[in-house]
Design a protein around this motif. Structure first.
Motif, PDB file in Angstrom:
ATOM      1  N   ILE A 151      13.254 106.706 -41.172  1.00 20.56           N
ATOM      2  CA  ILE A 151      11.958 106.052 -40.934  1.00 20.56           C
ATOM      3  C   ILE A 151      11.080 106.903 -40.030  1.00 20.56           C
ATOM      4  O   ILE A 151       9.892 107.097 -40.295  1.00 20.56           O
ATOM      5  CB  ILE A 151      12.177 104.648 -40.321  1.00 20.56           C
ATOM      6  CG1 ILE A 151      12.831 103.715 -41.346  1.00 20.56           C
ATOM      7  CG2 ILE A 151      10.846 104.056 -39.854  1.00 20.56           C
ATOM      8  CD1 ILE A 151      13.210 102.358 -40.779  1.00 20.56           C
ATOM      9  N   VAL A 152      11.661 107.415 -38.961  1.00 21.71           N
ATOM     10  CA  VAL A 152      10.888 108.220 -38.014  1.00 21.71           C
ATOM     11  C   VAL A 152      10.475 109.552 -38.632  1.00 21.71           C
ATOM     12  O   VAL A 152       9.314 109.956 -38.553  1.00 21.71           O
ATOM     13  CB  VAL A 152      11.695 108.449 -36.719  1.00 21.71           C
ATOM     14  CG1 VAL A 152      10.980 109.460 -35.825  1.00 21.71           C
ATOM     15  CG2 VAL A 152      11.884 107.135 -35.972  1.00 21.71           C
ATOM     16  N   SER A 198       3.950 124.129 -35.984  1.00 22.17           N
ATOM     17  CA  SER A 198       5.094 124.325 -35.090  1.00 22.17           C
ATOM     18  C   SER A 198       5.425 123.036 -34.346  1.00 22.17           C
ATOM     19  O   SER A 198       6.597 122.653 -34.226  1.00 22.17           O
ATOM     20  CB  SER A 198       4.783 125.453 -34.091  1.00 22.17           C
ATOM     21  OG  SER A 198       5.830 125.603 -33.161  1.00 22.17           O
ATOM     22  N   ASN A 199       4.402 122.358 -33.851  1.00 22.74           N
ATOM     23  CA  ASN A 199       4.627 121.094 -33.156  1.00 22.74           C
ATOM     24  C   ASN A 199       5.360 120.104 -34.031  1.00 22.74           C
ATOM     25  O   ASN A 199       6.361 119.508 -33.621  1.00 22.74           O
ATOM     26  CB  ASN A 199       3.291 120.502 -32.711  1.00 22.74           C
ATOM     27  CG  ASN A 199       3.444 119.066 -32.229  1.00 22.74           C
ATOM     28  OD1 ASN A 199       4.010 118.799 -31.186  1.00 22.74           O
ATOM     29  ND2 ASN A 199       2.943 118.127 -33.021  1.00 22.74           N
ATOM     30  N   TRP A 200       4.888 119.928 -35.273  1.00 25.54           N
ATOM     31  CA  TRP A 200       5.480 118.913 -36.134  1.00 25.54           C
ATOM     32  C   TRP A 200       6.843 119.330 -36.670  1.00 25.54           C
ATOM     33  O   TRP A 200       7.700 118.476 -36.917  1.00 25.54           O
ATOM     34  CB  TRP A 200       4.530 118.569 -37.271  1.00 25.54           C
ATOM     35  CG  TRP A 200       3.315 117.874 -36.771  1.00 25.54           C
ATOM     36  CD1 TRP A 200       2.026 118.303 -36.824  1.00 25.54           C
ATOM     37  CD2 TRP A 200       3.269 116.605 -36.111  1.00 25.54           C
ATOM     38  NE1 TRP A 200       1.185 117.403 -36.229  1.00 25.54           N
ATOM     39  CE2 TRP A 200       1.913 116.353 -35.785  1.00 25.54           C
ATOM     40  CE3 TRP A 200       4.229 115.668 -35.753  1.00 25.54           C
ATOM     41  CZ2 TRP A 200       1.516 115.193 -35.130  1.00 25.54           C
ATOM     42  CZ3 TRP A 200       3.831 114.520 -35.100  1.00 25.54           C
ATOM     43  CH2 TRP A 200       2.483 114.286 -34.792  1.00 25.54           C
ATOM     44  N   LEU A 201       7.046 120.639 -36.836  1.00 27.05           N
ATOM     45  CA  LEU A 201       8.372 121.104 -37.252  1.00 27.05           C
ATOM     46  C   LEU A 201       9.426 120.745 -36.217  1.00 27.05           C
ATOM     47  O   LEU A 201      10.475 120.150 -36.547  1.00 27.05           O
ATOM     48  CB  LEU A 201       8.343 122.618 -37.466  1.00 27.05           C
ATOM     49  CG  LEU A 201       9.709 123.278 -37.715  1.00 27.05           C
ATOM     50  CD1 LEU A 201      10.326 122.751 -39.003  1.00 27.05           C
ATOM     51  CD2 LEU A 201       9.570 124.798 -37.751  1.00 27.05           C
ATOM     52  N   TRP A 202       9.169 121.078 -34.952  1.00 25.19           N
ATOM     53  CA  TRP A 202      10.155 120.814 -33.906  1.00 25.19           C
ATOM     54  C   TRP A 202      10.212 119.334 -33.558  1.00 25.19           C
ATOM     55  O   TRP A 202      11.270 118.829 -33.159  1.00 25.19           O
ATOM     56  CB  TRP A 202       9.863 121.679 -32.683  1.00 25.19           C
ATOM     57  CG  TRP A 202       9.944 123.123 -33.021  1.00 25.19           C
ATOM     58  CD1 TRP A 202       8.927 124.024 -33.109  1.00 25.19           C
ATOM     59  CD2 TRP A 202      11.131 123.839 -33.392  1.00 25.19           C
ATOM     60  NE1 TRP A 202       9.391 125.256 -33.505  1.00 25.19           N
ATOM     61  CE2 TRP A 202      10.746 125.173 -33.682  1.00 25.19           C
ATOM     62  CE3 TRP A 202      12.480 123.488 -33.500  1.00 25.19           C
ATOM     63  CZ2 TRP A 202      11.658 126.140 -34.075  1.00 25.19           C
ATOM     64  CZ3 TRP A 202      13.391 124.448 -33.888  1.00 25.19           C
ATOM     65  CH2 TRP A 202      12.984 125.757 -34.173  1.00 25.19           C
ATOM     66  N   ASN A 203       9.093 118.645 -33.735  1.00 25.90           N
ATOM     67  CA  ASN A 203       9.088 117.197 -33.585  1.00 25.90           C
ATOM     68  C   ASN A 203      10.024 116.568 -34.629  1.00 25.90           C
ATOM     69  O   ASN A 203      10.819 115.667 -34.323  1.00 25.90           O
ATOM     70  CB  ASN A 203       7.653 116.686 -33.773  1.00 25.90           C
ATOM     71  CG  ASN A 203       7.445 115.301 -33.215  1.00 25.90           C
ATOM     72  OD1 ASN A 203       8.228 114.409 -33.484  1.00 25.90           O
ATOM     73  ND2 ASN A 203       6.362 115.113 -32.481  1.00 25.90           N
ATOM     74  N   PHE A 204       9.928 117.062 -35.864  1.00 27.13           N
ATOM     75  CA  PHE A 204      10.792 116.583 -36.949  1.00 27.13           C
ATOM     76  C   PHE A 204      12.261 116.858 -36.633  1.00 27.13           C
ATOM     77  O   PHE A 204      13.132 115.991 -36.814  1.00 27.13           O
ATOM     78  CB  PHE A 204      10.395 117.262 -38.259  1.00 27.13           C
ATOM     79  CG  PHE A 204      11.308 116.972 -39.413  1.00 27.13           C
ATOM     80  CD1 PHE A 204      11.142 115.825 -40.182  1.00 27.13           C
ATOM     81  CD2 PHE A 204      12.344 117.837 -39.733  1.00 27.13           C
ATOM     82  CE1 PHE A 204      11.995 115.554 -41.250  1.00 27.13           C
ATOM     83  CE2 PHE A 204      13.198 117.575 -40.790  1.00 27.13           C
ATOM     84  CZ  PHE A 204      13.021 116.431 -41.548  1.00 27.13           C
ATOM     85  N   VAL A 205      12.541 118.071 -36.174  1.00 28.48           N
ATOM     86  CA  VAL A 205      13.921 118.451 -35.875  1.00 28.48           C
ATOM     87  C   VAL A 205      14.528 117.520 -34.830  1.00 28.48           C
ATOM     88  O   VAL A 205      15.651 116.998 -35.002  1.00 28.48           O
ATOM     89  CB  VAL A 205      13.995 119.922 -35.405  1.00 28.48           C
ATOM     90  CG1 VAL A 205      15.379 120.243 -34.848  1.00 28.48           C
ATOM     91  CG2 VAL A 205      13.653 120.869 -36.550  1.00 28.48           C
ATOM     92  N   ARG A 231      14.786 113.805 -36.045  1.00 20.76           N
ATOM     93  CA  ARG A 231      15.835 113.657 -37.051  1.00 20.76           C
ATOM     94  C   ARG A 231      17.230 113.756 -36.428  1.00 20.76           C
ATOM     95  O   ARG A 231      18.171 113.064 -36.836  1.00 20.76           O
ATOM     96  CB  ARG A 231      15.675 114.757 -38.103  1.00 20.76           C
ATOM     97  CG  ARG A 231      16.651 114.687 -39.270  1.00 20.76           C
ATOM     98  CD  ARG A 231      16.295 113.565 -40.204  1.00 20.76           C
ATOM     99  NE  ARG A 231      17.307 113.374 -41.231  1.00 20.76           N
ATOM    100  CZ  ARG A 231      17.266 112.395 -42.118  1.00 20.76           C
ATOM    101  NH1 ARG A 231      16.270 111.523 -42.098  1.00 20.76           N
ATOM    102  NH2 ARG A 231      18.213 112.263 -43.017  1.00 20.76           N
ATOM    103  N   ALA A 232      17.350 114.619 -35.421  1.00 20.59           N
ATOM    104  CA  ALA A 232      18.677 114.911 -34.864  1.00 20.59           C
ATOM    105  C   ALA A 232      19.104 113.958 -33.754  1.00 20.59           C
ATOM    106  O   ALA A 232      20.310 113.787 -33.524  1.00 20.59           O
ATOM    107  CB  ALA A 232      18.697 116.341 -34.322  1.00 20.59           C
TER     108      ALA A 232
END
Length: 528
Positions: free
Chosen positions: A73-74, A418-425, A428-429
């Protein structure tokens, strides 16, 4: 006595420039961040509501199953934001910043509306789909908003105005943290209880779409077109545009070729966009999206108690974001506060991790926290304070101002990505990390502490101070070999050039004392 509100200017600036109009334009544009902040706060606490769990059959899921669904969801939102940040480039390049922001707002409102179709019969599908669509709009806006604000801002208050973006993020987060506490206290457990927080997203989205500013430079500066300041600013813009056209070329892909083809620009982009690795490495988005899990790991029991504790976290973060925006960022600069935030945040996280390792509070929850638990909460709020006045919004400020205009649209695109990539990581983790990194998640806190320690040498040796440097002079700043003193060197050169230029309009370069540094910049520009 130190004047915290004194402005350091690169040239004499009329007082009229610092007027309500430029602040109003920045505030309206920064409304996009309210939507981002609201989502980061409300979604995790919404999933903690019993009404949400019961409606979608989550109450009887195992910890592992619920963690996977929560992560889905997140992270669908972050996935949409990642691709939206890429779409922001063609929107801004072809249609302009303002039209691009308007389209972003409409896309977000559409996605937020789709989420409201979810119920027990339809399942979570509309929430997943709506969050992807809303994320597309937010990702594009996160690309364009700091860019637009930095371009209309006078240099002396640029950090403050771009800081409005982060301030909007915190205001949205504050509302998001408290909204679920409010519905849990005042609305019986029902479909309506969890739906209201989802519906509230439409309010900032609509305000953003309606309020996008469409003003010219004279109106924003509150000066006549014949004013010397406007003439000087327009001349500098024209010179920079001509230089960019000559150096970069024309066309949709020309800025990409420039950034990836010129080593000094590509290196600079790696330095500035990597700030988001360290920002997410502080643990902020783990806390934002999974605050219920965070406080449960500290031994705090009860949904309402966790929601209340989360609300206090939001209050502290927002209050100190105001201090950061209006006092700290343009007075104390960018690099110094990042270092202070990293050191203070690391100490706080190490303390929490040590407590969880020794006491394992998640396995021994109590209605009233023991002294050790209270100490852990103190360090959690201390971490919040360090983060709020440093890493909270400073990476956005640096990325919005560190590049020449011809490539700024591209570099800002990659900053947002870059912000959203690491935010996603991280989003998710995080649930899996708390399941697998030691009892009470102590390893998670030690991980975030270590990331903050590692950010210190990165800042010291690679990032020059960008405060007060005009956007047109960023090439000169990043060309300095002395990274630690680069800002002082360039500001001294600029003051000398303006002084000599006022005496002799034909003056073209500074005295020989700093000629070596200037020639270094010129060499880079000639290669470009």
């Amino acid at each position: 006595m130190v004047n915290l509100f004194a402005r350091v200017e690169d040239r004499p600036t009329p007082k009229a420039v610092y007027n309500w109009r430029v602040y109003a334009c920045a505030i309206v544009a920064a409304t996009a961040a309210i939507m981002i902040g609201y989502d980061s706060a409300f979604i995790g606490t919404s999933m903690a509501l019993a009404s949400f769990k019961n409606e979608f059959g989550l109450a009887h899921k195992t910890s592992k199953e619920f963690a996977a669904i929560s992560a889905n969801i997140v992270s669908t939102y972050q996935g949409g934001c990642f691709f939206g940040s890429l779409v922001g480039y063609p929107l801004g390049q072809i249609l302009g910043r303002r039209i691009g922001l308007f389209i972003s707002a409409l896309v977000f409102v559409l996605g937020a509306g789709v989420m409201l179709a979810a119920d027990g019969a339809r399942g979570l599908g509309p929430i997943y789909g709506g969050r992807i669509v809303a994320g597309l709009g937010i990702g594009a806006a996160s690309n364009l908003t700091p860019l637009y604000i930095s371009e209309i801002a006078p240099p002396a208050i640029r950090g403050q105005l771009v800081g409005m973006y982060e301030l909007g993020w915190q205001i949205g987060g504050l509302v998001g943290f408290w909204i679920n506490y409010g519905v849990s206290e005042n609305i019986p457990s029902s479909h309506k209880q969890w739906l209201i927080p989802f519906a509230v997203q439409l309010i900032p989205g609509a305000l953003f779409a309606i309020g996008i500013p469409f003003f010219n430079l004279c109106y924003i500066r509150k000066l006549q077109a014949e004013d010397a300041y406007i003439i000087n600013e327009m001349n500098e813009i024209d010179v920079q545009v001509e230089h960019d056209r000559t150096a970069v070329g024309e066309g949709f892909w020309a800025p990409f070729r420039q950034v990836f083809g010129k080593g000094f620009l590509f290196r600079r982009m790696l330095i500035t966009t990597s700030l988001f690795i360290w920002q997410n490495g502080t643990g902020i988005n783990a806390i934002n999206y999974y605050s219920y899990t965070i406080f449960k790991s500290l031994g705090i029991t009860g949904t309402n108690t966790s929601l209340l504790t989360t609300g206090v976290f939001g209050v502290i973060k927002t209050a100190l974001a105001l201090v950061w925006c209006f006092v700290i960022i343009d007075k104390f600069g960018r690099r110094g506060i990042l270092l202070v935030g990293a050191v203070g945040g690391a100490i706080s996280m190490f303390a929490i991790g040590a407590y969880n390792k020794i006491q394992n509070p998640a396995a021994h929850p109590t209605p009233n926290l023991p002294p050790g638990g209270k100490a852990a909460m103190f360090f959690f709020y201390l971490w919040t304070a360090f983060y709020a006045v440093s890493w909270n919004g400073t990476p956005w400020v640096v990325n919005s101002e560190a590049f020449p205009g011809a490539v700024r649209q591209v570099t800002q695109c990659f900053a947002a990505t870059s912000n959203w990539l690491w935010n996603f990581v991280i989003s998710r983790a995080t649930p899996t990390m708390f399941l697998n990194m030691g009892h009470s998640g102590y390893g998670v806190y030690l991980f975030f502490a270590t990331m903050q320690v590692l950010s210190v040498p990165y800042i010291c040796f690679l990032l020059p101070e960008t405060r007060n440097i005009p956007l047109e002079e960023m090439d000169r700043l990043f060309a300095q070999r002395n990274v630690w003193n680069a800002n002082k060197i360039v500001m001294a050169e600029l003051r000398r050039e303006h002084e000599l230029g006022a005496k002799n309009p034909a003056y073209l370069k500074p005295e020989s004392g700093s000629l070596e540094e200037v020639e270094d910049v010129k060499e880079h520009q000639e290669v470009a």
